[in-house]
Design an enzyme around this catalytic site. Structure first.
Site, PDB file in Angstrom:
ATOM      1  CB  ILE A   1      -0.956   0.006   1.205  1.00 19.96           C
ATOM      2  CG1 ILE A   1      -0.187  -0.381   2.481  1.00 19.96           C
ATOM      3  CG2 ILE A   1      -2.127  -0.926   1.022  1.00 19.96           C
ATOM      4  CD1 ILE A   1      -0.492   0.485   3.640  1.00 19.96           C
ATOM      5  N   PRO A   2       1.555   1.506  -1.102  1.00 19.62           N
ATOM      6  CG  PRO A   2       2.229   1.717  -3.326  1.00 19.62           C
ATOM      7  CD  PRO A   2       1.571   0.776  -2.367  1.00 19.62           C
ATOM      8  CG  HIS A   3       1.014   5.549   2.421  1.00 23.26           C
ATOM      9  ND1 HIS A   3       1.310   4.201   2.565  1.00 23.26           N
ATOM     10  CD2 HIS A   3       1.392   6.136   3.575  1.00 23.26           C
ATOM     11  CE1 HIS A   3       1.830   3.998   3.772  1.00 23.26           C
ATOM     12  NE2 HIS A   3       1.906   5.157   4.400  1.00 23.26           N
ATOM     13  N   GLY A   4       2.154   8.466   0.243  1.00 21.30           N
ATOM     14  CA  GLY A   4       3.149   9.524   0.368  1.00 21.30           C
ATOM     15  C   GLY A   4       3.530   9.832   1.805  1.00 21.30           C
TER      16      GLY A   4
END
Length: 154
Positions: free
Chosen positions: A74-77
């Site tokens: 779950i890539p996120h900033g």
């Protein structure tokens, strides 16, 4: 229209959190950086974030792995990347053969962008939707983006 259904947030925003055009199936990636960039591009194309958000997603991955387990990342900033978030949204890139995230194989890479703390609600909703093991296995291999869309939009 299926592409317009809402994954409505508590804020009541009318901007759909998940759009059918933000789902890609049958993808291939050289590595996790490539996969994260692809998830980010779908968020950019969906109007959720600005281009700089992709850099914030890569920066987050450098800080700590976004691999959750069960074939899901779950890539996120980063917090700093939040200024690039226009609307809360997710993108989903499915890798039938998987892409390696720190020794683990991710088949679903779910890019997340949240206004304020909305990413927490999105994470909870996504986790809840993917708890069904049989459904999760099907979504890792389906060639139909609508199946993924419907599973997360129920």
């Amino acid at each position: 229209d299926a592409g317009e259904a809402k994954f409505v947030m508590a804020t009541g925003s009318k901007f759909p959190v998940l759009n059918i055009n933000s789902i890609k199936v049958g993808a291939k990636a050289a590595d996790k950086w490539d996969a994260i960039s692809e998830a980010g591009r779908l968020l950019v194309n969906g109007g959720y974030v600005g281009m700089e958000y992709i850099d914030a997603m890569i920066e987050r991955e450098r800080i700590t792995s976004t691999y959750l387990g069960f074939g899901i990342a779950i890539p996120h900033g980063t917090e700093k990347g939040k200024r690039e978030v226009y609307h809360t949204g997710i993108s989903i890139v499915q890798y039938p053969d998987g892409v390696m995230f720190d020794g683990e194989r991710a088949h679903l890479v779910i890019g997340i962008a949240g206004v304020g703390d909305e990413h927490l609600e999105v994470l909870a909703r996504v986790s809840e939707a993917l708890q069904d093991e049989q459904l999760l296995e099907r979504l890792k291999q389906t060639s139909d983006p609508i199946e993924i869309y419907n599973a997360l939009n129920k």
